[in-house]
Design an enzyme around this catalytic site. Structure first.
Site, PDB file in Angstrom:
ATOM      1  CB  CYS A 179     -33.619 -15.827  40.646  1.00  0.00           C
ATOM      2  SG  CYS A 179     -31.985 -15.600  41.374  1.00  0.00           S
ATOM      3  CB  ILE A 209     -24.678  -7.359  40.072  1.00  0.00           C
ATOM      4  CG1 ILE A 209     -24.104  -8.657  40.646  1.00  0.00           C
ATOM      5  CG2 ILE A 209     -25.414  -6.562  41.150  1.00  0.00           C
ATOM      6  CD1 ILE A 209     -22.964  -8.445  41.615  1.00  0.00           C
ATOM      7  CE  LYS A 269     -22.671 -13.413  29.522  1.00  0.00           C
ATOM      8  NZ  LYS A 269     -22.563 -11.962  29.734  1.00  0.00           N
ATOM      9  CG  HIS A 296     -30.437 -12.159  36.911  1.00  0.00           C
ATOM     10  ND1 HIS A 296     -31.800 -12.326  37.048  1.00  0.00           N
ATOM     11  CD2 HIS A 296     -29.860 -13.152  37.654  1.00  0.00           C
ATOM     12  CE1 HIS A 296     -32.035 -13.367  37.831  1.00  0.00           C
ATOM     13  NE2 HIS A 296     -30.879 -13.874  38.220  1.00  0.00           N
ATOM     14  CB  CYS A 337     -21.343 -14.800  35.162  1.00  0.00           C
ATOM     15  SG  CYS A 337     -20.075 -16.040  35.512  1.00  0.00           S
ATOM     16  CB  SER A 338     -26.683 -13.165  34.457  1.00  0.00           C
ATOM     17  OG  SER A 338     -26.762 -13.742  35.748  1.00  0.00           O
TER      18      SER A 338
END
Length: 384
Positions: free
Chosen positions: A83, A209, A328, A332, A206-207
């Site tokens: 990342c 997709i 978030k 991402h 969670c961030s």
């Protein structure tokens, strides 16, 4: 070594961009950055990308993107560091300009992640963890960061509500970002009622997709001052590494690579944490933002949750964190995230962040994390 400045920025919208390919996204962001810089040629191209081989079965992005930008035969290469891929690409591009090897360099981060199922994306992302000792045992990144959250709660009394407030703040900030993936206001109760992913982390911890791309154009600072009214200097760079497996680390709640990268960047820029006006940090999960603001020196270890609860990281707080919405809520697309963080800080220092502008921002910091912290890269930017 010459000073280096950012003279052009280009960003696509982040989200589920099913009508655009990876080459479409790369070209869109790159052309925006080159137009912003007022250039139609670059000496070389660096491309940060993590998952193209596994998610869209396309390798050799250096050639592909130079071709579709019409920039062959300029030098062009891909950089992979999970990342943190595009931050690593920016670090390499900085060195090329600072050394005098090149005068004008394009740096791009791009990722196309939503053309596969969630299971497919989760598998691809899991390759950034220790394959033998973590991946083969069935743990994925939500599980790894859940372990970090549990330990932080145990050692420092960090609460479930403090985790929720990270997500609430970042979703509120994203409402002012037209390129963000989510424009949804949420409450702490919404976070705590969302589906459980890996205890204590829930879906809204969670961030997402995402698809997206982000690009910069770099020049020597002296040349940049003659060409741009709003150049931004790269004042500090730091990079650190740590064991890839969580089980082999000295601590689950302190990221050694972040501490080392931050110390290097602060020293190079000649500043201290209290001199930073605004920060973009790697909030892939809510607990990651709490750990980051501690390890970067903004708050004492163990006090990050209380700082969020006290409003110190709000846009009008002591140290505004993730005014873009962060990973978030902004999204991402992993290979693009490091450059997108830098673009947010450039817009803040230019005074162009509109509804999310931090008043009087002159110095900003980005913190980009690869995997569960095996790689961390920190940049400090200054208005010129």
């Amino acid at each position: 070594m010459r000073d280096v400045a950012i003279v052009g920025i280009g960003l696509t919208k982040f989200g589920n961009l099913w009508d655009k390919s990876i080459r479409d996204l790369a070209v869109e962001a790159s052309l925006k950055a080159m137009e912003d810089a007022g250039v139609d040629y670059v000496d070389s191209i660096y491309i940060g990308n993590f998952t193209a081989g596994t998610l869209i079965e396309q390798e050799h992005l250096g050639s592909l993107i130079a071709d579709y930008l019409g920039l062959t035969p300029s030098a062009s290469m891909r950089v992979e560091d999970a990342c943190a891929s595009s931050a690593a690409a920016l670090r390499a591009a900085f060195a090329e300009v600072a050394s005098g090897l090149s005068e004008t360099v394009l740096v791009l981060g791009v990722e196309k992640m939503t053309d596969v199922t969630t299971d497919g994306a989760t598998y691809s992302l899991s390759l950034a963890a220790d394959r033998e000792y973590e991946g083969y045992q069935g743990i994925t990144f939500p599980g790894l960061f859940a372990l970090i959250a549990k330990r932080h709660m145990y050692e420092f009394g960090t609460t479930r509500r403090q985790l929720s407030l990270v997500a609430v703040k970042n979703h509120a900030n994203a409402l002012g970002n037209p390129n963000a993936q989510f424009h949804i206001k949420i409450s702490p109760d919404d976070v705590e009622a969302s589906p459980l992913v890996a205890d204590p982390l829930r879906l809204l911890d969670c961030s997402p997709i995402s698809d997206g791309a982000a690009a910069l154009v770099l020049m020597p600072a002296e040349r940049a001052k003659k060409r741009s009214s709003l150049p931004v200097k790269i004042a500090g760079i730091g990079q650190g590494s740590d064991t890839i497996a969580l089980a082999q680390r000295e601590s689950l709640v302190s990221f050694k690579a972040t501490v080392k990268a931050a110390q290097e960047a602060y020293k190079m820029a000649g500043v201290e944490p209290q001199d930073i006006d605004v920060a973009e940090v790697h909030d892939c999960f809510t607990i990651a933002e709490i750990c980051a603001i501690e390890d970067l020196g903004f708050f004492p270890k163990g006090e990050g949750g209380k700082a969020v609860e006290g409003g110190f990281t709000e846009i009008d707080g002591r140290i505004p964190v993730n005014p873009s919405g962060g990973l978030k809520a902004k999204g991402h697309p992993v290979g693009a995230t490091g450059i997108a963080q830098v673009i947010e800080i450039v817009e803040q220092l230019r005074g162009e962040a509109e509804g999310r502008q931090v008043r009087g921002a002159k110095k900003g910091l980005t913190h980009n994390l690869g995997g569960s912290g095996g790689t961390v890269i920190v940049f400090i930017l200054e208005a010129m």
